[in-house]
Design a protein around this motif. Structure first.
Motif, PDB file in Angstrom:
ATOM      1  N   ARG A   1       0.830  -1.213   0.000  1.00  0.00           N
ATOM      2  CA  ARG A   1       0.000   0.000   0.000  1.00  0.00           C
ATOM      3  C   ARG A   1       0.858   1.253   0.000  1.00  0.00           C
TER       4      ARG A   1
ATOM      5  N   GLU B   1       0.882   4.038  -2.896  1.00  0.00           N
ATOM      6  CA  GLU B   1       0.643   5.445  -2.562  1.00  0.00           C
ATOM      7  C   GLU B   1       1.791   6.328  -3.047  1.00  0.00           C
TER       8      GLU B   1
ATOM      9  N   ARG C   1       1.439   6.723  -6.760  1.00  0.00           N
ATOM     10  CA  ARG C   1       0.383   7.688  -7.056  1.00  0.00           C
ATOM     11  C   ARG C   1       0.849   9.113  -6.826  1.00  0.00           C
ATOM     12  N   GLU C   2       1.604   9.318  -5.745  1.00  0.00           N
ATOM     13  CA  GLU C   2       2.114  10.653  -5.471  1.00  0.00           C
ATOM     14  C   GLU C   2       3.099  11.093  -6.546  1.00  0.00           C
TER      15      GLU C   2
END
Length: 395
Positions: free
Chosen positions: A147, A151, A154-155
């Motif tokens: 996860r 994340e 995605r950032e």
């Protein structure tokens, strides 16, 4: 939807492990009282509900509470194990280590107090539970790491999109500045011609007095317009903080030819094509404009810049590919169309040998939109990259 499925899987696992633990306890104590069995099941059910409702909001507290319920009900051990898994997924490794150590200590202490088991059975039971907890904790840590990785990706993608947006905005701003400078050069040339002709008429000996007066007004107005234009465009020519004089400083020196640089026209396209060919590019030029010199300078200048940028992009992204340039018009009141096409190189696109911001097409879009034209670009079905611009030609 995904969260509901995860909750259902965790709760089902807690129920399954709890029932297995309860069955093991019944085998250890063959004849438990019916009331004790019902109490055990009720406590296990409450433990599963607590796990389902609060495991994400207070994972550590839920794990501690469920560890305490294990003193009274064997069926709650499944909920306790899944609570430890939740702590590994959502909390730091320190909290995970502390909660896991507490549960392991409790399990070891519990089995050491069971007199009905032999030493071998105690050891096997402890090892089974320890291996189960190890699998749960490692699995939770892996889920947590995955996860965090997603994340972070995605950032990074968000930052890349934001950087691309800023680059596009900067490219638009720079292209608008460039267009404004070109317009300044053209206007400066035309206004200076106006001032020269007005001055000649003003001082012509045979001109009537009223015409000389009107010519003087035109000459002074042209001069003031030149000064105002120089003052406004001066802000585009220098960046703040670089030691440049203020825009209002009229005594600032201007380099020779700065305001009178010759601007390209449509008739300069053959020279541009020839220059690209001398540089090693395979370019063919199909000129279908009957009178290139008759194209308005404003339209011809932007058409030249479009072809120039298209050839630059072809050199960057398809080095060595054959490039075809076609320019045609329908005359005044119609359009001037520019098409530049090149074959795409086989395989993955090569890394561009020339540096660039990747926003040249954004600048072309600014030029075409300013003229009220249309711009298309993209891959074709026959393996080419095609850029097509249509510029209106006022009548």
């Amino acid at each position: 939807m995904r969260q509901g499925v995860r909750d259902a899987c965790v709760t089902a696992s807690a129920v399954g492990v709890g029932l297995l633990t309860l069955e093991g306890a019944r085998q250890t104590y063959p004849d438990p009282a019916r009331a004790h069995l019902i109490r055990d099941l009720l406590i296990g059910l409450v433990a599963c509900l607590v796990l389902l409702l609060f495991r994400r909001r207070r994972p550590v507290r839920v794990a501690l509470v469920l560890t305490a319920t294990g003193l009274f009900a064997s069926s709650s051990w499944g909920a306790t194990a899944m609570a430890v898994f939740t702590v590994a997924v959502h909390c730091s490794w320190r909290a995970t280590a502390a909660v896991t150590a507490l549960n392991v200590s409790y399990i070891v202490l519990t089995f050491t107090q069971v007199d009905e088991l032999t030493r071998r059975e105690r050891l096997e039971s402890v090892l089974v539970f320890l291996l189960g907890y190890a699998v749960l904790v490692i699995g939770g840590l892996l889920v947590r790491s995955r996860r965090q990785l997603i994340e972070s990706l995605r950032e990074r993608a968000r930052q890349a999109e934001e950087e691309q947006r800023l680059r596009v905005e900067e490219a638009r701003h720079l292209e608008r500045e460039r267009i404004a400078r070109e317009m300044h050069d053209v206007l400066a040339h035309r206004i200076s011609l106006l001032a020269v002709h007005a001055g000649a008429l003003e001082f012509h000996a045979d001109a009537p007095a009223d015409q000389r007066e009107a010519a003087g007004i035109i000459r002074r107005g042209a001069y003031e317009a030149m000064e105002d234009l120089r003052e406004v465009i001066g802000m585009l020519r220098t960046d703040p903080g670089d030691g440049a004089p203020e825009p209002g400083a009229r005594d600032a020196p201007v380099p020779d030819g700065e305001d009178e640089r010759p601007q390209p026209a449509l008739s300069d396209l053959p020279a541009l094509i020839e220059e690209s060919q001398r540089a090693g590019a395979h370019v063919t030029f199909d000129d279908r404009v009957p009178d290139p010199a008759g194209v308005p300078s404003r339209i011809g200048r932007h058409a030249y810049r479009i072809v120039q940028e298209a050839l630059t992009n072809a050199r960057k992204h398809a080095p060595g590919a054959h490039v075809s340039v076609t320019v045609e018009s329908t005359g005044p009141g119609g359009t001037l169309a520019i098409e530049v096409a090149n074959r795409l190189p086989p395989g993955p696109p090569p890394a561009p040998a020339l540096p660039g911001a990747g926003a040249g097409l954004v600048g072309l879009r600014e030029r075409v939109d300013m003229l009220g034209g249309a711009l298309e670009h993209g891959h074709t079905q026959d393996g080419h990259f095609r850029l097509y611009a249509k510029l209106p030609w006022p009548s």
